[in-house]
Scaffold this motif. Structure first.
Motif, PDB file in Angstrom:
ATOM      1  N   GLY A 258      31.186  15.526  -1.602  1.00 52.59           N
ATOM      2  CA  GLY A 258      30.353  15.036  -2.729  1.00 52.59           C
ATOM      3  C   GLY A 258      29.500  14.048  -2.729  1.00 52.59           C
ATOM      4  N   LEU A 259      29.575  13.285  -1.700  1.00 49.37           N
ATOM      5  CA  LEU A 259      28.565  12.172  -1.179  1.00 49.37           C
ATOM      6  C   LEU A 259      27.156  12.559  -1.517  1.00 49.37           C
ATOM      7  N   ASP A 260      26.637  11.494  -2.496  1.00 48.94           N
ATOM      8  CA  ASP A 260      25.312  11.752  -2.961  1.00 48.94           C
ATOM      9  C   ASP A 260      24.074  11.401  -2.239  1.00 48.94           C
ATOM     10  N   GLY A 261      24.577  10.257  -1.183  1.00 47.76           N
ATOM     11  CA  GLY A 261      23.522   9.464  -0.391  1.00 47.76           C
ATOM     12  C   GLY A 261      24.209   8.442   0.488  1.00 47.76           C
ATOM     13  N   ILE A 262      23.123   8.262   1.661  1.00 47.90           N
ATOM     14  CA  ILE A 262      23.518   6.886   2.348  1.00 47.90           C
ATOM     15  C   ILE A 262      22.402   6.026   2.548  1.00 47.90           C
ATOM     16  N   GLU A 263      22.768   4.727   2.673  1.00 42.81           N
ATOM     17  CA  GLU A 263      21.714   3.638   2.691  1.00 42.81           C
ATOM     18  C   GLU A 263      21.075   3.771   3.905  1.00 42.81           C
ATOM     19  N   CYS A 264      19.897   3.726   3.843  1.00 40.50           N
ATOM     20  CA  CYS A 264      18.750   4.228   5.248  1.00 40.50           C
ATOM     21  C   CYS A 264      18.475   3.071   5.525  1.00 40.50           C
ATOM     22  N   PHE A 265      18.193   2.065   4.570  1.00 40.62           N
ATOM     23  CA  PHE A 265      17.379   0.674   4.716  1.00 40.62           C
ATOM     24  C   PHE A 265      18.474  -0.332   4.637  1.00 40.62           C
ATOM     25  N   HIS A 266      18.549  -1.206   5.554  1.00 41.87           N
ATOM     26  CA  HIS A 266      19.261  -2.520   5.433  1.00 41.87           C
ATOM     27  C   HIS A 266      18.604  -3.578   6.232  1.00 41.87           C
ATOM     28  N   THR A 267      18.917  -4.865   5.749  1.00 45.85           N
ATOM     29  CA  THR A 267      18.310  -5.891   6.792  1.00 45.85           C
ATOM     30  C   THR A 267      18.749  -6.155   8.037  1.00 45.85           C
ATOM     31  N   LYS A 268      19.973  -5.449   8.394  1.00 44.59           N
ATOM     32  CA  LYS A 268      20.350  -5.526   9.931  1.00 44.59           C
ATOM     33  C   LYS A 268      20.334  -4.044  10.350  1.00 44.59           C
ATOM     34  N   HIS A 269      19.646  -3.002   9.876  1.00 46.00           N
ATOM     35  CA  HIS A 269      19.344  -1.761  10.466  1.00 46.00           C
ATOM     36  C   HIS A 269      18.042  -1.895  11.154  1.00 46.00           C
ATOM     37  N   SER A 270      18.005  -1.519  12.381  1.00 43.82           N
ATOM     38  CA  SER A 270      16.656  -1.616  13.152  1.00 43.82           C
ATOM     39  C   SER A 270      15.655  -0.283  12.661  1.00 43.82           C
ATOM     40  N   THR A 271      14.675  -0.348  12.846  1.00 42.49           N
ATOM     41  CA  THR A 271      13.385   0.716  12.317  1.00 42.49           C
ATOM     42  C   THR A 271      14.160   2.053  12.993  1.00 42.49           C
ATOM     43  N   ALA A 272      14.570   2.132  14.286  1.00 42.98           N
ATOM     44  CA  ALA A 272      15.195   3.394  14.837  1.00 42.98           C
ATOM     45  C   ALA A 272      16.370   3.890  13.954  1.00 42.98           C
ATOM     46  N   THR A 273      17.336   2.585  13.654  1.00 45.02           N
ATOM     47  CA  THR A 273      18.426   3.354  13.105  1.00 45.02           C
ATOM     48  C   THR A 273      18.126   3.533  11.302  1.00 45.02           C
ATOM     49  N   SER A 274      17.258   2.951  11.010  1.00 40.34           N
ATOM     50  CA  SER A 274      16.806   3.339   9.402  1.00 40.34           C
ATOM     51  C   SER A 274      16.031   4.984   9.681  1.00 40.34           C
ATOM     52  N   GLU A 275      15.291   5.197  10.447  1.00 36.22           N
ATOM     53  CA  GLU A 275      14.717   6.275  10.737  1.00 36.22           C
ATOM     54  C   GLU A 275      16.073   7.331  11.058  1.00 36.22           C
ATOM     55  N   HIS A 276      16.927   6.975  11.774  1.00 37.71           N
ATOM     56  CA  HIS A 276      18.222   8.084  11.944  1.00 37.71           C
ATOM     57  C   HIS A 276      18.627   8.363  10.781  1.00 37.71           C
ATOM     58  N   TYR A 277      18.824   7.537   9.909  1.00 32.68           N
ATOM     59  CA  TYR A 277      19.729   7.838   8.687  1.00 32.68           C
ATOM     60  C   TYR A 277      18.841   8.559   7.474  1.00 32.68           C
ATOM     61  N   LEU A 278      17.635   8.291   7.706  1.00 36.64           N
ATOM     62  CA  LEU A 278      16.592   9.113   6.949  1.00 36.64           C
ATOM     63  C   LEU A 278      16.575  10.637   7.406  1.00 36.64           C
ATOM     64  N   GLU A 279      16.512  10.681   8.635  1.00 36.34           N
ATOM     65  CA  GLU A 279      16.529  11.987   9.181  1.00 36.34           C
ATOM     66  C   GLU A 279      18.077  12.605   8.582  1.00 36.34           C
ATOM     67  N   SER A 280      19.007  12.013   8.792  1.00 36.24           N
ATOM     68  CA  SER A 280      20.528  12.605   8.397  1.00 36.24           C
ATOM     69  C   SER A 280      20.290  12.910   6.980  1.00 36.24           C
ATOM     70  N   ALA A 281      19.830  12.032   6.228  1.00 36.81           N
ATOM     71  CA  ALA A 281      19.869  12.301   4.730  1.00 36.81           C
ATOM     72  C   ALA A 281      19.231  13.331   4.231  1.00 36.81           C
ATOM     73  N   ASP A 282      17.978  13.731   5.090  1.00 41.02           N
ATOM     74  CA  ASP A 282      17.115  14.883   4.767  1.00 41.02           C
ATOM     75  C   ASP A 282      18.042  16.018   5.061  1.00 41.02           C
TER      76      ASP A 282
END
Length: 90
Positions: free
Chosen positions: A66-90
């Motif tokens: 039942g997880l509703d979401g994941i944090e995609c943007f974090h100050t210690k996430h690289s741009t590539a990491t954020s993009e990875h989690y945005l794709e995963s969230a989609d």
């Protein structure tokens, strides 16, 4: 202000660290129980900073629970990491 500690670090060292006077052990509950409790409180269950935890393998099971979401943007996430989690969230 009361003079007990001169810094946050000192407060943790003197009072809040494991086995210090104000330390309280963490309660351990299952992810399913945590998600259910969050939903019962009308909240959204979101996995915090998965890029720091390196626990991608548990995300599908958490979604099934039942997880509703994941944090995609974090100050210690690289741009590539954020993009990875945005794709995963989609």
């Amino acid at each position: 202000k009361a003079g007990f500690c001169t810094s946050l670090d000192e407060a943790f060292e003197r009072f809040l660290k494991k086995h210090r006077p104000a330390w309280v052990p963490k309660a351990r509950i299952s992810a399913q129980t945590a998600i259910d409790l969050i939903h019962q409180a009308d909240g959204l269950a979101v996995m915090a900073h998965p890029g720091l935890n390196r626990t991608d393998e548990v995300i599908p099971d958490l979604v099934d629970a039942g997880l509703d979401g994941i944090e995609c943007f974090h100050t210690k996430h690289s741009t590539a990491t954020s993009e990875h989690y945005l794709e995963s969230a989609d």
